[in-house]
Design a protein around this motif. Sequence first.
Motif, mmCIF file in Angstrom:
data_model
loop_
_atom_site.group_PDB
_atom_site.id
_atom_site.type_symbol
_atom_site.label_atom_id
_atom_site.label_comp_id
_atom_site.label_asym_id
_atom_site.label_seq_id
_atom_site.Cartn_x
_atom_site.Cartn_y
_atom_site.Cartn_z
ATOM 1 N N ARG A 258 14.930 0.057 30.468
ATOM 2 C CA ARG A 258 13.789 0.982 31.043
ATOM 3 C C ARG A 258 13.855 2.203 30.315
ATOM 4 O O ARG A 258 12.872 2.890 30.021
ATOM 5 N N TYR A 259 15.046 2.624 29.782
ATOM 6 C CA TYR A 259 15.033 3.985 28.962
ATOM 7 C C TYR A 259 15.305 3.725 27.304
ATOM 8 O O TYR A 259 15.017 4.529 26.770
ATOM 9 N N ILE A 260 15.777 2.726 27.048
ATOM 10 C CA ILE A 260 16.306 2.796 25.767
ATOM 11 C C ILE A 260 15.059 2.970 24.551
ATOM 12 O O ILE A 260 15.338 3.696 23.723
ATOM 13 N N ILE A 261 14.046 2.447 24.732
ATOM 14 C CA ILE A 261 13.208 2.644 23.638
ATOM 15 C C ILE A 261 12.684 4.327 23.910
ATOM 16 O O ILE A 261 12.241 4.871 22.982
ATOM 17 N N LEU A 262 12.457 4.786 24.931
ATOM 18 C CA LEU A 262 12.135 6.072 24.851
ATOM 19 C C LEU A 262 13.197 6.946 24.470
ATOM 20 O O LEU A 262 12.860 8.064 23.684
ATOM 21 N N VAL A 263 14.383 6.873 24.992
ATOM 22 C CA VAL A 263 15.309 7.597 24.067
ATOM 23 C C VAL A 263 15.626 7.529 22.488
ATOM 24 O O VAL A 263 15.721 8.493 21.859
ATOM 25 N N TYR A 270 15.073 13.300 16.122
ATOM 26 C CA TYR A 270 16.066 14.438 16.090
ATOM 27 C C TYR A 270 16.861 13.962 14.769
ATOM 28 O O TYR A 270 17.197 14.772 13.877
ATOM 29 N N LEU A 271 16.967 12.779 14.565
ATOM 30 C CA LEU A 271 17.773 12.161 13.119
ATOM 31 C C LEU A 271 16.950 12.459 12.021
ATOM 32 O O LEU A 271 17.567 12.838 10.661
ATOM 33 N N GLY A 272 15.573 12.169 11.969
ATOM 34 C CA GLY A 272 14.698 12.696 11.145
ATOM 35 C C GLY A 272 14.495 14.041 10.632
ATOM 36 O O GLY A 272 14.611 14.381 9.368
ATOM 37 N N LEU A 273 14.741 14.804 11.548
ATOM 38 C CA LEU A 273 14.767 16.440 11.243
ATOM 39 C C LEU A 273 16.082 16.843 10.548
ATOM 40 O O LEU A 273 15.989 17.706 9.567
ATOM 41 N N ARG A 274 17.286 15.984 11.106
ATOM 42 C CA ARG A 274 18.618 16.415 10.317
ATOM 43 C C ARG A 274 18.464 15.778 8.955
ATOM 44 O O ARG A 274 18.756 16.275 7.977
ATOM 45 N N PHE A 275 17.739 14.608 8.653
ATOM 46 C CA PHE A 275 17.602 14.166 7.126
ATOM 47 C C PHE A 275 16.952 14.982 6.394
ATOM 48 O O PHE A 275 16.941 15.283 5.196
ATOM 49 N N ALA A 276 15.629 15.633 6.865
ATOM 50 C CA ALA A 276 14.973 16.574 6.245
ATOM 51 C C ALA A 276 15.474 17.763 5.909
ATOM 52 O O ALA A 276 15.242 18.278 4.594
ATOM 53 N N VAL A 298 17.243 19.466 19.126
ATOM 54 C CA VAL A 298 18.071 19.773 20.262
ATOM 55 C C VAL A 298 17.325 19.657 21.651
ATOM 56 O O VAL A 298 17.624 18.939 22.600
ATOM 57 N N ALA A 299 16.056 20.427 21.569
ATOM 58 C CA ALA A 299 15.162 20.374 22.877
ATOM 59 C C ALA A 299 14.573 19.079 23.363
ATOM 60 O O ALA A 299 14.811 18.979 24.401
ATOM 61 N N GLY A 300 14.228 18.483 22.320
ATOM 62 C CA GLY A 300 13.862 16.801 22.535
ATOM 63 C C GLY A 300 14.899 16.247 23.129
ATOM 64 O O GLY A 300 14.905 15.264 24.099
ATOM 65 N N MET A 301 16.184 16.064 22.634
ATOM 66 C CA MET A 301 17.379 15.462 23.129
ATOM 67 C C MET A 301 17.623 15.985 24.663
ATOM 68 O O MET A 301 18.004 15.024 25.617
ATOM 69 N N VAL A 302 17.651 17.301 24.879
ATOM 70 C CA VAL A 302 17.991 17.843 26.408
ATOM 71 C C VAL A 302 16.882 17.151 27.090
ATOM 72 O O VAL A 302 17.370 17.011 28.331
ATOM 73 N N ALA A 303 15.526 17.270 26.812
ATOM 74 C CA ALA A 303 14.582 16.900 27.701
ATOM 75 C C ALA A 303 14.602 15.474 28.074
ATOM 76 O O ALA A 303 14.548 14.926 29.255
ATOM 77 N N CYS A 307 15.459 13.654 31.769
ATOM 78 C CA CYS A 307 14.674 12.586 32.453
ATOM 79 C C CYS A 307 15.642 11.443 33.009
ATOM 80 O O CYS A 307 15.250 10.704 33.885
ATOM 81 N N VAL A 308 16.476 11.023 31.983
ATOM 82 C CA VAL A 308 17.380 9.848 32.062
ATOM 83 C C VAL A 308 18.266 10.118 33.331
ATOM 84 O O VAL A 308 18.418 9.353 34.393
ATOM 85 N N VAL A 309 18.893 11.263 33.449
ATOM 86 C CA VAL A 309 19.831 11.587 34.288
ATOM 87 C C VAL A 309 19.124 11.765 35.939
ATOM 88 O O VAL A 309 19.783 11.299 36.828
ATOM 89 N N LEU A 310 17.934 12.221 35.779
ATOM 90 C CA LEU A 310 17.020 12.253 37.001
ATOM 91 C C LEU A 310 16.307 11.007 37.447
ATOM 92 O O LEU A 310 15.277 10.977 38.379
ATOM 93 N N ASP A 311 16.389 10.002 36.606
ATOM 94 C CA ASP A 311 15.631 8.806 36.746
ATOM 95 C C ASP A 311 14.240 9.052 36.794
ATOM 96 O O ASP A 311 13.533 8.566 37.838
ATOM 97 N N GLN A 312 13.712 9.525 35.820
ATOM 98 C CA GLN A 312 12.073 9.860 35.735
ATOM 99 C C GLN A 312 11.551 9.113 34.390
ATOM 100 O O GLN A 312 11.502 9.788 33.606
ATOM 101 N N GLN A 313 11.163 7.904 34.728
ATOM 102 C CA GLN A 313 10.767 7.210 33.756
ATOM 103 C C GLN A 313 9.438 7.618 33.177
ATOM 104 O O GLN A 313 9.362 7.513 31.928
ATOM 105 N N ALA A 314 8.610 7.688 34.021
ATOM 106 C CA ALA A 314 7.318 8.290 33.407
ATOM 107 C C ALA A 314 7.449 9.719 32.777
ATOM 108 O O ALA A 314 6.538 9.848 31.736
ATOM 109 N N ALA A 315 8.305 10.433 33.343
ATOM 110 C CA ALA A 315 8.293 11.828 32.856
ATOM 111 C C ALA A 315 9.071 11.679 31.281
ATOM 112 O O ALA A 315 8.547 12.165 30.333
ATOM 113 N N ALA A 316 10.052 10.690 31.199
ATOM 114 C CA ALA A 316 10.652 10.394 29.897
ATOM 115 C C ALA A 316 9.700 9.886 29.089
ATOM 116 O O ALA A 316 9.842 10.220 27.784
#
Length: 577
Positions: A258-263, A270-276, A298-303, A307-316
Amino acid sequence: MMALRVRELALIVLAALLLLCGAAPVRAEVEATAAGIVLDEPGSAYLGRASSMMIEIGGALEAERALALQRAGRFSPVGADVPKFGIGSPAVWLHLRVDSRYSEAQARRVLVGTSWIDRIDLFVVRDGQVVGRMQAGDGGPGLRAAKGNLGFVFEHVFEPGVTELLVRAETPDPLVLPLRVFDDECYQFAMRVHDFTYGLLYGFLLALIAYNAMLYAGLRDRAHRDYVLYLGCFVLLSMGYAGHGYNWLWPGMYGVQRYIILVLMVVLGYLGLRFASSSLGLAVAAPRAHRLAHGFGVAGMVAIGACVVLDQQAAAAVVAFVFVLLFSVAMVWLGFSRLDGDRIAAGYFLAGALAAMAGAATTSLAVWNGLPYSNWTFHAAEVGIAIDGAILSLALAYRVRRIRRERLQAEQLSSLDPLTGLRNRRAFAVLGESAWSTAVRRQRPLSAVVLDLDHFKLINDVRGHAAGDAALKAVAGVIERNCRAADVAARWGGEEFVVLLPETTAAQAGVLAERLLHDIRGLDLTLDGGALSLSASIGVAERTTQPDLEALVREADQAMYAAKQGGRDRVVLALPA
């Protein structure tokens, strides 16, 4: 901005063409009309325009009720080859009329949806009655899984006459409903193309991962490590949205699916920005851009985590798609921000980022909203990342060459005297030991010449240190001009120089010493205080019974002191022991 070699460009273009060929549709299968399709030839066209649709409002419907609404004209034309309904859409019904004009039953495979749809129900209708039901999806146990990016596959034998297909699909993710009908030959061909394309893509990316992992192991350069993580995450993401992850890596784990693709979409950014940041050296060269990129990641990872913790798949899903689009723009912006620094590295990065941005944005908009869904647009992210990988591999290869060149320059500088450009004492010891060992092993002649400028302290005291430095550089130039390639010349310290002469007897070294003396006398140095005349005292010694190179140089040094005691401006040959 940069010049890629023709061979490198050809390889990149070839890789892109091969991937695009894998995304190309196979030959048209059926004759499609607004009223349905005629099942008369094998093929695989998208059948959205031959279908009608209805969005389910007010709770789940039974198939019979949906069929009744279709008869009542509540279904509307789709108007696109592949219908899309966005993120968090209510359940959708599709209706397709299939007219088989064969005299015998025909086996076909019906391909519906994309691999991330939670649930698909396919109802078969004959003579106004529901006679069959099949289920698929990744949203629960007991549902058949997708066949890669071909979607969910249902087998059905079409009897002569009219058969109606009624499809119900629901998912909080972007709801995309490609619909196709394959015969067995066409389906097997599509599977071969699918397997070849993804085999090529994953093989190419895994080769890049292995290459950069080995570079990181050898160089410990953070950019290679971050690139390995970035590519590895993209491989997982590709396997996720192509259906391979649910089939191979986390089978039956529909909670993960349910969430793996979105995560992974957000983690990839995030990793692309680290590489850049690491490849462009933003932490040092552009700290503000580095902080912005890190904060955005970091903001994207937190957001997405919230969504995963609150089980909001559409928001994720909204967070993931918006983040990917902004990440694509950010990567290009970072490349532009460094063009005023290392233009070659930034140019490589910018070209790769543009390819990846175009691919990621195209696929995201095709799956979500804004662009029509097709084989080409769906595979754009994979083609973009393949081109990006090829270009960034060239960038990392350039980075390796630059690091090696800088290390070589550093090593050369550490072995050179900064004033005269001759080797320093440490470098002379290393090269001299090699020449000594060769002479001893082969019993060949080897001579040393030690040269000291006369009255050098007086020059510094009377004319100044600038005059002394000019004298040292001029004498070093005389030595360089008179030495052979195999000779080892160095500044020994202060105003003293040493030259090691392989394959040279004392008499031959004496001739060279006299030539040096003559050229030093003839130097025309005109400084602010007027002309400056130079002379030198030179000692020469040949290898005989000395135990080591140090003893040979010491013997030549003693001969040089004898030249000074004898009145300076002369050459003295050490007597053999």
